[in-house]
Design a protein around this motif. Structure first.
Motif, PDB file in Angstrom:
ATOM      1  N   LEU A   8       0.793  -1.272  -0.142  1.00  0.00           N
ATOM      2  CA  LEU A   8       0.023   0.019  -0.086  1.00  0.00           C
ATOM      3  C   LEU A   8       0.741   1.172   0.026  1.00  0.00           C
ATOM      4  CD1 LEU A   8      -3.031   0.687   0.133  1.00  0.00           C
ATOM      5  CD2 LEU A   8      -2.769   1.178   2.617  1.00  0.00           C
TER       6      LEU A   8
ATOM      7  N   PRO B 283      -3.160  -4.848  -1.538  1.00  0.00           N
ATOM      8  CA  PRO B 283      -2.711  -3.840  -0.734  1.00  0.00           C
ATOM      9  C   PRO B 283      -4.121  -3.380   0.046  1.00  0.00           C
ATOM     10  CG  PRO B 283      -2.326  -3.175  -3.066  1.00  0.00           C
ATOM     11  CD  PRO B 283      -2.723  -4.624  -3.036  1.00  0.00           C
TER      12      PRO B 283
ATOM     13  N   VAL C  19      -6.290   2.368  -4.838  1.00  0.00           N
ATOM     14  CA  VAL C  19      -5.962   0.963  -4.618  1.00  0.00           C
ATOM     15  C   VAL C  19      -6.998   0.005  -5.420  1.00  0.00           C
ATOM     16  CG1 VAL C  19      -6.209  -0.942  -2.609  1.00  0.00           C
ATOM     17  CG2 VAL C  19      -5.474   1.129  -1.931  1.00  0.00           C
TER      18      VAL C  19
END
Lengths: 397, 235
Positions: free
Chosen positions: A315, A391, B58
């Motif tokens: 991440l 992540p 993400v």
């Protein structure tokens, strides 16, 4: 960039060290197996070197005297001495048997030789060479015999007068050297009951006990109780003479088999210990697979226990190759610890083995490369798992 | 909005296809200016986490536009090529649990994103120490994360989020495991850092103690956002 793998190993060093010790003991066993094979080959070569021969003359169509039994007349050596290019020739006998000392016994190869001739132990570490015609012996230190010990071979007692070292059979049994005549007796002569029985059978045979032929039965019975056989003749050639040429000469004219050193090595290494070598090779393959499986499971488990950290690392932008590198380095680190432990363990326990274990530096280098390769391959499972980590796992939800 | 900070407009996110498709985000709009701390509040299943993942680069939204500073990140299916580098250099994360790397000491935990961005270890550690001093945890610089209290761990996590001076920090329930005093302390620090580094901070929370401290709050419900002014009480 700091080494993530190094920091992780330092952080949980006890886990790594103990796992490495476990793996190392397995690697130690693997190295020892290789050492046992090397020891067998070295024993075979030691046997040839210690005989001091350029040629082994044995019974025709046999692989004697070590790989098969061979029996030739003990006057054959004289005809060898008459051949061009032959410097020395001497009879030898080999017999593997239990040699008794008091209440205990030792498995040994009893060698009959003629003092001062090929076949005699080349050097001693204690005592002296055999000087009498009967009942003296020189023993390898691995027999555990001491100078002055009285040992029993068949029906006779022998006094140990000298000790030698690294004189072993191809099977690793230590050698006991005795005079040729005694060895012939030990190998070929029957016990008293058998001799009496044989005499009675011969006397009962009308073709061997003919009326009107005085002395025939006695002559036959005398020939049955004396022995004129040996297992081989060891030949040394004149310097500059080709052993192959002399061997061809012997095979052509004497109806005997003659082996050069190269051929004898081939017989001992490729034929005599071939099955054992295959057995050891199978063990090595199994141990390599077990080691790989252990490393794979350990690294995989370690990686799974760090899934959250890996997710956080991904991440915050850690590259996949950095994470893969971390796992690979840990696997290699584990392999390195394992190899060092294994090498140390094998070095310490090798002398305790009853047979010779030869740990060659070349095998250690090959073993190290194999361990590193196995660890690298084993880490792929964990790397795959790590690279699959999303992540987003760090954020949850 | 002066072109900096973070801005999202008409963001949608659909999971699955056909009859099983779920629209987690339907029409989300949000703007956070540099130096501002806003709250993001909503019940479970409202789409908070999905929105946070979209904001954190993400996951990719199915539609809509997101800009970070003057740079377009997503625009109706288009995205910038290297989202990993974007996360590393331009977005800071603070989680409910601090998620510090257990095998790195406090300094290296903070310095790691800077090292990953290619700065030298020395410079990264120097910058980490400055942040640790600013957050009043410099005395624990050599400690392992397991040796820190919960509040200290969260301050270290905030320092890690700030190390690359990102224009935006996403904080996912950063005060959940803390008592009132420590929770307010964390919010005070976030406000201070937002001002000091001109960072836009979005705090996802359920925590009743800290909700009154936001000047602006975004509510999210059924995948849609609604803005309201907060009380803006100084923590």
């Amino acid at each position: 960039m700091i080494s993530l793998a190094g920091r992780d190993i330092l952080h949980s060093w006890s886990k790594f060290v103990f796992t490495g010790i476990g793996l190392g003991l397995l690697i130690g066993v693997t190295l020892s197996m290789a050492g046992i094979y090397r020891g067998m080959v070295d024993d075979a070569k030691a046997l040839l070197n210690n005989s001091g021969a350029d040629l082994w003359v044995v019974q025709q169509d046999t692989l004697g005297p070590y790989a098969e039994s061979s029996s030739i007349r003990d006057d054959v050596y004289r005809s060898m001495l008459g051949l061009s290019g032959v410097a020395r020739a001497a009879n030898v006998t080999y017999l593997t048997m239990q040699v008794r000392k008091g209440e205990s016994d030792v498995r040994a190869m009893v060698v009959g030789f003629e003092p001062g001739q090929p076949g005699q132990p080349e050097y001693l570490v204690a005592g002296r060479q055999i000087t009498r015609n009967h009942y003296e012996a020189v023993a390898d230190v691995k027999t555990g015999f001491q100078i002055g010990d009285v040992i029993r071979i068949r029906r006779h007692d022998f006094t140990v007068v000298g000790l030698t070292r690294r004189m072993v059979s191809s099977g690793g049994d230590p050698m006991v050297f005795v005079p040729l005549k005694d060895a012939q007796e030990a190998q070929f002569l029957k016990d008293n009951d058998a001799i009496l029985n044989e005499r009675a059978r011969t006397a009962a045979n009308p073709s061997l006990n003919r009326p009107g032929v005085p002395g025939l039965l006695e002559a036959i019975q005398a020939s049955q109780t004396s022995n004129r056989n040996v297992n081989a003749v060891l030949v040394q050639v004149v310097p500059g003479t080709s052993p192959e040429a002399v061997a061809n000469e012997i095979k052509r004219w004497k109806h005997l088999q003659a082996y050069t050193r190269t051929q004898m090595e081939e017989i001992l290494v490729a034929k005599l210990i071939a099955t054992s070598a295959k057995q050891i090779a199978m063990f090595l393959v199994i141990l390599a697979i077990v080691s790989a499986a252990i490393v794979a499971f350990i690294i995989y488990t370690m990686t799974l226990s760090k899934i959250r950290e890996i997710a956080v690392l991904k991440l915050i932008g850690t590259r996949n190759r950095t994470i893969a590198g971390m796992i690979l380095q840990q696997a290699l680190g584990l392999g390195l610890i394992g190899f060092l432990v294994g090498k140390t363990a094998a070095t310490f326990w090798a002398p305790i083995f009853p047979k010779y274990v030869l740990l060659e530096p070349g095998d250690a280098i090959r073993g190290f490369i194999a361990v590193m390769l196995i660890c690298a391959i084993a880490s792929t499972l964990a790397i795959r798992a790590a690279l699959r980590v999303d992540p987003a796992t760090a954020i949850g939800g | 909005m002066n072109g900096l900070g973070i801005h999202i407009e008409g963001v949608r996110k659909r999971y699955g296809e056909g009859d099983t498709a779920v629209d987690a985000l339907k029409d989300v709009n949000m703007t956070v200016a540099p130096g501002e701390v806003v709250g993001l509040i909503g019940p479970s299943g409202s789409g908070k986490t999905t929105l946070l993942k979209c904001l954190g680069a993400v996951i990719e939204p199915s539609a809509g536009r997101m800009t970070l500073g003057s740079e377009i990140i997503y625009d109706d299916g288009w995205k910038i090529p290297d989202l990993r580098a974007l996360r590393r250099d331009r977005i800071g994360f603070v989680f409910q649990a601090p998620y510090l790397i257990p095998f790195l000491d406090v300094t290296d935990n903070v310095a790691l994103p800077s090292m990953l961005a290619g700065r030298s270890n020395k410079d990264s550690r120097k910058r980490a120490m400055e942040l640790l001093e600013a957050l009043d945890v410099a005395h624990r610089a050599k400690a392992q994360p397991s040796q820190l209290s919960g509040g200290e761990q969260q301050r270290v996590a905030i320092a890690r989020a700030l190390i690359n001076q990102p224009p935006v920090i996403l904080a996912d329930e950063p005060t959940a495991p803390l008592d009132s005093e420590r929770a307010l302390s964390v919010i005070r620090i976030l406000n201070q850092m937002a001002q000091q580094y001109q960072t836009a901070i979005i705090v996802v929370t359920h925590d009743e103690k800290i909700i009154p401290t936001f000047e602006r709050i975004y509510h999210i419900r059924d995948g849609k956002t609604f803005e309201e002014n907060g009380e803006g009480k100084k923590p």
